[in-house]
Design an enzyme around this catalytic site. Sequence first.
Site, mmCIF file in Angstrom:
data_model
loop_
_atom_site.group_PDB
_atom_site.id
_atom_site.type_symbol
_atom_site.label_atom_id
_atom_site.label_comp_id
_atom_site.label_asym_id
_atom_site.label_seq_id
_atom_site.Cartn_x
_atom_site.Cartn_y
_atom_site.Cartn_z
ATOM 1 N N THR A 45 -14.698 0.979 -4.781
ATOM 2 C CA THR A 45 -13.965 0.937 -3.511
ATOM 3 C C THR A 45 -14.895 1.111 -2.307
ATOM 4 O OG1 THR A 45 -12.055 1.875 -4.647
ATOM 5 C CG2 THR A 45 -12.059 1.993 -2.237
ATOM 6 N N PHE A 89 -6.245 7.755 5.874
ATOM 7 C CA PHE A 89 -6.722 6.406 6.176
ATOM 8 C C PHE A 89 -5.603 5.365 6.193
ATOM 9 C CE2 PHE A 89 -7.242 6.969 1.535
ATOM 10 C CZ PHE A 89 -6.588 5.848 1.046
ATOM 11 N N TYR A 119 0.811 -1.217 0.000
ATOM 12 C CA TYR A 119 0.000 0.000 0.000
ATOM 13 C C TYR A 119 0.847 1.271 0.000
ATOM 14 C CZ TYR A 119 -4.495 -2.420 0.599
ATOM 15 O OH TYR A 119 -5.638 -3.182 0.412
ATOM 16 N N ASN A 149 -13.891 -3.570 3.159
ATOM 17 C CA ASN A 149 -14.507 -3.836 1.857
ATOM 18 C C ASN A 149 -14.107 -5.174 1.224
ATOM 19 O OD1 ASN A 149 -11.970 -3.125 1.041
ATOM 20 N ND2 ASN A 149 -12.577 -1.356 -0.174
HETATM 21 P P1 DAT Z 1 -9.171 -0.179 -4.197
HETATM 22 O O1 DAT Z 1 -9.051 -1.147 -3.051
HETATM 23 O O2 DAT Z 1 -10.558 -0.178 -4.779
HETATM 24 O O3 DAT Z 1 -8.109 -0.336 -5.241
HETATM 25 P P2 DAT Z 1 -7.713 2.180 -3.273
HETATM 26 O O4 DAT Z 1 -6.499 1.592 -3.894
HETATM 27 O O5 DAT Z 1 -8.057 3.599 -3.622
HETATM 28 O O6 DAT Z 1 -9.013 1.303 -3.576
HETATM 29 O O7 DAT Z 1 -7.586 2.120 -1.691
HETATM 30 C C1 DAT Z 1 -7.072 0.960 -1.065
HETATM 31 C C2 DAT Z 1 -7.921 0.651 0.143
HETATM 32 O O8 DAT Z 1 -7.811 1.708 1.092
HETATM 33 C C3 DAT Z 1 -9.417 0.543 -0.155
HETATM 34 O O9 DAT Z 1 -9.787 -0.758 -0.573
HETATM 35 C C4 DAT Z 1 -10.023 0.898 1.175
HETATM 36 C C5 DAT Z 1 -9.058 1.908 1.756
HETATM 37 N N1 DAT Z 1 -9.506 3.283 1.475
HETATM 38 C C6 DAT Z 1 -9.400 3.942 0.307
HETATM 39 N N2 DAT Z 1 -9.924 5.170 0.398
HETATM 40 C C7 DAT Z 1 -10.377 5.290 1.663
HETATM 41 C C8 DAT Z 1 -11.033 6.314 2.407
HETATM 42 N N3 DAT Z 1 -11.323 7.502 1.842
HETATM 43 N N4 DAT Z 1 -11.346 6.052 3.700
HETATM 44 C C9 DAT Z 1 -11.049 4.890 4.270
HETATM 45 N N5 DAT Z 1 -10.429 3.871 3.635
HETATM 46 C C10 DAT Z 1 -10.107 4.069 2.355
#
Ligand code: DAT
Length: 151
Positions: A93, A59, A51, A114
């Site tokens: 997401t 977050f 990540y 999620n």
């Molecule tokens: P995805 O998992 O759909 O690729 P991402 O890469 O933008 O989404 O984010 C990784 C994870 O981080 C996502 O599954 C859940 C968490 N996340 C993202 N945006 C967030 C937010 N605004 N508040 C809380 N958790 C968040």
Amino acid sequence: MANEKTLILVKPDGVQRGIAGQVITRLEATGLRIAGMKLLQISDELAAEHYGEHEGKPFYPGLVAFITSGPVVAICLDGPNAISIVRKVMGSTNPAEAAPGTVRGDLAIDIGRNVIHGSANEEDAAREVALYFSDVELVDYARAIDGWIVE
Ligand code: DAT
Ligand code: MG
């Protein structure tokens, strides 16, 4: 059609809730081939590598705490357009915005819980598959039904 490999995680909430099988069933039903699969507990180091793009965001600490909080099921799927097909099965997401019929739309309600991760693009997929699977853990095999899935 471009053959692709993509990395999926059933996140700790999915394993704890006993819905890993449902998630895998939905992914298998697409016709994509399981190239690798295992249960593991993600270390702080692996979480930071996975990540890294989100480091510094509000977050991020909660995300790392969550993803390391219990075992995940890591899956590598292989097939035509595997990356975008898995993203479609996952849904948006935020589960509140995810369409019905998607994993997140049907099985989750909170963006911080999620259930599923899937690689976002080709570059992420290559990096993430290599983070979770060694060469010998990825099996290249044919299925008797392949001709019924891809023309
Ligand atoms: P995805 O998992 O759909 O690729 P991402 O890469 O933008 O989404 O984010 C990784 C994870 O981080 C996502 O599954 C859940 C968490 N996340 C993202 N945006 C967030 C937010 N605004 N508040 C809380 N958790 C968040
Ligand atoms: Mg992402």
